[in-house]
Design an enzyme around this catalytic site. Sequence first.
Site, PDB file in Angstrom:
ATOM      1  N   GLU A 226     -13.895  23.324  -1.287  1.00 60.45           N
ATOM      2  CA  GLU A 226     -12.494  23.248  -0.850  1.00 60.45           C
ATOM      3  C   GLU A 226     -12.138  24.534  -0.097  1.00 60.45           C
ATOM      4  O   GLU A 226     -12.436  25.627  -0.552  1.00 60.45           O
ATOM      5  CB  GLU A 226     -11.584  23.058  -2.085  1.00 60.45           C
ATOM      6  CG  GLU A 226     -10.116  23.323  -1.873  1.00 60.45           C
ATOM      7  CD  GLU A 226      -9.464  22.485  -0.770  1.00 60.45           C
ATOM      8  OE1 GLU A 226      -9.753  21.275  -0.692  1.00 60.45           O
ATOM      9  OE2 GLU A 226      -8.684  23.062   0.020  1.00 60.45           O
TER      10      GLU A 226
ATOM     11  N   ARG B 142       2.837  14.410  -5.662  1.00 60.29           N
ATOM     12  CA  ARG B 142       1.448  14.588  -5.209  1.00 60.29           C
ATOM     13  C   ARG B 142       0.789  15.804  -5.865  1.00 60.29           C
ATOM     14  O   ARG B 142      -0.380  15.759  -6.247  1.00 60.29           O
ATOM     15  CB  ARG B 142       1.438  14.733  -3.687  1.00 60.29           C
ATOM     16  CG  ARG B 142       0.039  14.790  -3.091  1.00 60.29           C
ATOM     17  CD  ARG B 142       0.107  14.875  -1.564  1.00 60.29           C
ATOM     18  NE  ARG B 142      -1.212  15.056  -0.991  1.00 60.29           N
ATOM     19  CZ  ARG B 142      -1.825  16.219  -0.924  1.00 60.29           C
ATOM     20  NH1 ARG B 142      -1.250  17.303  -1.398  1.00 60.29           N
ATOM     21  NH2 ARG B 142      -3.032  16.298  -0.391  1.00 60.29           N
TER      22      ARG B 142
ATOM     23  N   TYR C 118      12.311   7.574  -4.216  1.00 57.55           N
ATOM     24  CA  TYR C 118      11.955   7.098  -5.559  1.00 57.55           C
ATOM     25  C   TYR C 118      11.835   8.302  -6.490  1.00 57.55           C
ATOM     26  O   TYR C 118      11.640   9.438  -6.038  1.00 57.55           O
ATOM     27  CB  TYR C 118      10.640   6.304  -5.538  1.00 57.55           C
ATOM     28  CG  TYR C 118       9.530   6.931  -4.725  1.00 57.55           C
ATOM     29  CD1 TYR C 118       8.735   7.937  -5.248  1.00 57.55           C
ATOM     30  CD2 TYR C 118       9.285   6.511  -3.413  1.00 57.55           C
ATOM     31  CE1 TYR C 118       7.720   8.510  -4.502  1.00 57.55           C
ATOM     32  CE2 TYR C 118       8.277   7.086  -2.660  1.00 57.55           C
ATOM     33  CZ  TYR C 118       7.501   8.085  -3.209  1.00 57.55           C
ATOM     34  OH  TYR C 118       6.504   8.659  -2.455  1.00 57.55           O
TER      35      TYR C 118
ATOM     36  N   ASP D  66      -8.495  10.116   4.151  1.00 62.10           N
ATOM     37  CA  ASP D  66      -7.842  10.348   5.446  1.00 62.10           C
ATOM     38  C   ASP D  66      -8.829  10.753   6.535  1.00 62.10           C
ATOM     39  O   ASP D  66      -8.584  10.514   7.720  1.00 62.10           O
ATOM     40  CB  ASP D  66      -6.775  11.439   5.317  1.00 62.10           C
ATOM     41  CG  ASP D  66      -5.443  10.891   4.830  1.00 62.10           C
ATOM     42  OD1 ASP D  66      -5.365   9.687   4.508  1.00 62.10           O
ATOM     43  OD2 ASP D  66      -4.462  11.674   4.768  1.00 62.10           O
TER      44      ASP D  66
ATOM     45  N   ALA E 273      -8.985  12.404  -2.387  1.00 63.62           N
ATOM     46  CA  ALA E 273     -10.238  11.652  -2.216  1.00 63.62           C
ATOM     47  C   ALA E 273     -11.413  12.395  -2.836  1.00 63.62           C
ATOM     48  O   ALA E 273     -12.196  11.820  -3.597  1.00 63.62           O
ATOM     49  CB  ALA E 273     -10.498  11.410  -0.723  1.00 63.62           C
TER      50      ALA E 273
HETATM   51  C1  LIG Z   1       5.017  11.620   4.350  1.00 65.16           C
HETATM   52  C2  LIG Z   1       3.839  11.005   3.708  1.00 65.16           C
HETATM   53  C3  LIG Z   1       4.014  10.130   2.642  1.00 65.16           C
HETATM   54  C4  LIG Z   1       2.908   9.524   2.030  1.00 65.16           C
HETATM   55  N1  LIG Z   1       3.113   8.642   1.013  1.00 65.16           N
HETATM   56  C5  LIG Z   1       2.052   8.032   0.443  1.00 65.16           C
HETATM   57  C6  LIG Z   1       2.229   7.113  -0.639  1.00 65.16           C
HETATM   58  O1  LIG Z   1       3.341   6.849  -1.098  1.00 65.16           O
HETATM   59  N2  LIG Z   1       1.121   6.519  -1.183  1.00 65.16           N
HETATM   60  C7  LIG Z   1      -0.133   6.773  -0.717  1.00 65.16           C
HETATM   61  O2  LIG Z   1      -1.109   6.196  -1.221  1.00 65.16           O
HETATM   62  N3  LIG Z   1      -0.332   7.664   0.305  1.00 65.16           N
HETATM   63  C8  LIG Z   1       0.711   8.291   0.895  1.00 65.16           C
HETATM   64  N4  LIG Z   1       0.515   9.192   1.885  1.00 65.16           N
HETATM   65  C9  LIG Z   1      -0.871   9.485   2.328  1.00 65.16           C
HETATM   66  C10 LIG Z   1      -1.618  10.404   1.370  1.00 65.16           C
HETATM   67  O3  LIG Z   1      -0.923  11.591   1.134  1.00 65.16           O
HETATM   68  C11 LIG Z   1      -2.988  10.729   1.965  1.00 65.16           C
HETATM   69  O4  LIG Z   1      -3.583   9.527   2.413  1.00 65.16           O
HETATM   70  C12 LIG Z   1      -3.894  11.384   0.936  1.00 65.16           C
HETATM   71  O5  LIG Z   1      -3.396  12.653   0.586  1.00 65.16           O
HETATM   72  C13 LIG Z   1      -5.309  11.494   1.510  1.00 65.16           C
HETATM   73  O6  LIG Z   1      -6.141  12.180   0.615  1.00 65.16           O
HETATM   74  P1  LIG Z   1      -7.416  12.952   1.172  1.00 65.16           P
HETATM   75  O7  LIG Z   1      -8.083  13.534  -0.018  1.00 65.16           O
HETATM   76  O8  LIG Z   1      -8.170  12.096   2.103  1.00 65.16           O
HETATM   77  O9  LIG Z   1      -6.795  14.128   2.039  1.00 65.16           O
HETATM   78  P2  LIG Z   1      -6.026  15.413   1.486  1.00 65.16           P
HETATM   79  O10 LIG Z   1      -5.343  15.095   0.202  1.00 65.16           O
HETATM   80  O11 LIG Z   1      -5.231  15.937   2.628  1.00 65.16           O
HETATM   81  O12 LIG Z   1      -7.198  16.431   1.108  1.00 65.16           O
HETATM   82  C14 LIG Z   1      -8.043  17.030   2.065  1.00 65.16           C
HETATM   83  C15 LIG Z   1      -8.582  18.313   1.439  1.00 65.16           C
HETATM   84  O13 LIG Z   1      -9.606  18.852   2.278  1.00 65.16           O
HETATM   85  C16 LIG Z   1      -9.420  20.255   2.382  1.00 65.16           C
HETATM   86  N5  LIG Z   1     -10.051  20.667   3.651  1.00 65.16           N
HETATM   87  C17 LIG Z   1      -9.608  20.419   4.907  1.00 65.16           C
HETATM   88  N6  LIG Z   1     -10.476  20.932   5.807  1.00 65.16           N
HETATM   89  C18 LIG Z   1     -11.487  21.515   5.111  1.00 65.16           C
HETATM   90  C19 LIG Z   1     -12.674  22.206   5.493  1.00 65.16           C
HETATM   91  N7  LIG Z   1     -13.001  22.403   6.775  1.00 65.16           N
HETATM   92  N8  LIG Z   1     -13.496  22.661   4.513  1.00 65.16           N
HETATM   93  C20 LIG Z   1     -13.193  22.455   3.194  1.00 65.16           C
HETATM   94  N9  LIG Z   1     -12.057  21.828   2.786  1.00 65.16           N
HETATM   95  C21 LIG Z   1     -11.225  21.344   3.732  1.00 65.16           C
HETATM   96  C22 LIG Z   1      -7.912  20.431   2.347  1.00 65.16           C
HETATM   97  O14 LIG Z   1      -7.535  21.748   1.990  1.00 65.16           O
HETATM   98  C23 LIG Z   1      -7.515  19.392   1.290  1.00 65.16           C
HETATM   99  O15 LIG Z   1      -7.574  19.937  -0.022  1.00 65.16           O
HETATM  100  C24 LIG Z   1       1.598   9.821   2.510  1.00 65.16           C
HETATM  101  C25 LIG Z   1       1.417  10.714   3.563  1.00 65.16           C
HETATM  102  C26 LIG Z   1       2.525  11.296   4.169  1.00 65.16           C
HETATM  103  C27 LIG Z   1       2.324  12.253   5.309  1.00 65.16           C
END
Ligand SMILES: Cc1cc2nc3c(=O)[nH]c(=O)nc-3n(C[C@H](O)[C@H](O)[C@H](O)COP(=O)(O)OP(=O)(O)OC[C@H]3O[C@@H](n4cnc5c(N)ncnc54)[C@H](O)[C@@H]3O)c2cc1C
Length: 413
Positions: free
Chosen positions: A41, A115, A220, A298, A22
């Site tokens: 990060e 990923r 997949y 998320d 995100a």
């Molecule tokens: C088993 C599984 C399968 C999945 N399959 C799919 C799929 O097929 N398709 C799909 O669309 N989604 C899928 N998802 C969901 C997807 O992985 C997440 O929705 C996505 O990674 C969310 O992205 P994000 O950037 O919100 O969070 P994240 O990618 O988790 O990134 C959060 C970032 O914030 C950082 N962070 C955390 N706390 C702090 C802090 N206090 N200060 C600074 N940095 C911080 C972390 O280190 C990380 O880099 C799956 C999830 C799981 C568990």
Amino acid sequence: MTGTQGVQVRAAAVAVIGGGIAGLTLALALRREGVDCTVFERSPEPAGAGAGLQLAPNATRLLHRLGLTEALRAIAVLPRALRLRGWDDDRPLSTTALGAACHRGYGAPYYTVHRAQLHRVLREAVGPGQLRPGHRLTDLTETPGGVHLTFASGARIRADVVIGADGVHSAVRSWLAGDARVFSGSSVYRGLVPADRLPWPADEPEVRVWPGPGRHLVCYPVSAGREISFTATVPARTAGEESWTAEGDPAELAAAYRGWNPTVTRLIAAADTVRRWPLHDRESLPDWVTPRVALLGDAAHPMLPFLAQGANQAIEDAVTLAVCLGRAAKADAPTALRRYQELRLPRTTLIQRGARESTRFLHLRDHPKPSGPHRPGAPADPRGLAGLRAMSWLYGHDAEAAARREGAGQTAS
Ligand SMILES: Cc1cc2nc3c(=O)[nH]c(=O)nc-3n(C[C@H](O)[C@H](O)[C@H](O)COP(=O)(O)OP(=O)(O)OC[C@H]3O[C@@H](n4cnc5c(N)ncnc54)[C@H](O)[C@@H]3O)c2cc1C
């Protein structure tokens, strides 16, 4: 605050907390809108972890427009269909066409990717200049004039706007909402298998889904076809840590799928290591934003992975928010954040619910020995075109067009 006195306070226009899918997509999208941002990060050496991700047209059209077409093609696989199969006999039960039919129908491809490779593509596109690794947010204070951020290192920063893109354990969400996670009662094992160890020909790129009694398995190809990623969902009594890197026990996983068809059991046996992720759920929030702080991905709407949409929705969020911030004058960030929430919250709430309800056809309870297709319309749809059309509410949505339309409406009124 103890330990932070004397640390110089720097300023950022938009501070993005979290350099995951995100946060990095937001940085790219903001750059296109001419808005300056810095991504903080926590990890000292950001590198994506995890296994496979499915990226549907609702997200790939946005990533392509951000200039990532070539980079994505180099890492992605284009599965030609998603097929539900019998857990005991591996018989095809229903098909949703993907591949060329999906591209034709929705104007963008359906990809399966690793990923970590998607994370690298995004990181390289953002470049090192805007990324501040080793910055774990520990505290924030919002005032009418800005937001003051404190990091574990002692660094302090003032920002006009703060975006919490810090994932399922979001510190920004804890500050904003203070709600608790709820263990779903299921865990996911994730594994990667080299394509040459597969129990079927590697030149048949498909998303295979085996719904079964109280559990299911999805697999997949990823890494341009060199590996197969699988996720095996099982009932679990205890939760444990949600982490992309927590080890799982291959023997426990094999025991959970004993008695399933040999394609599944051989696939599981071919993985050298597996990771385990206990699935948590959260209720949707009525509000994700304050005048100067918003949640993204998320952090805003963690969802069970059963519609494979978490990352897709994070990408939709990022592009929407960038368009809203790009249109707003600096002083009008509160209006931009509220408009972002209005555009995004109803859709992500619907998808969160849909993901929860998917266990109805994925986890067979009343008919543990499936005798027919589990999706309406499947018998009359051997090529999966009706199945593909049924996904138009999800795959057909153009988040960027919706945000730009909304902005045009606001200007005109
Ligand atoms: C088993 C599984 C399968 C999945 N399959 C799919 C799929 O097929 N398709 C799909 O669309 N989604 C899928 N998802 C969901 C997807 O992985 C997440 O929705 C996505 O990674 C969310 O992205 P994000 O950037 O919100 O969070 P994240 O990618 O988790 O990134 C959060 C970032 O914030 C950082 N962070 C955390 N706390 C702090 C802090 N206090 N200060 C600074 N940095 C911080 C972390 O280190 C990380 O880099 C799956 C999830 C799981 C568990």
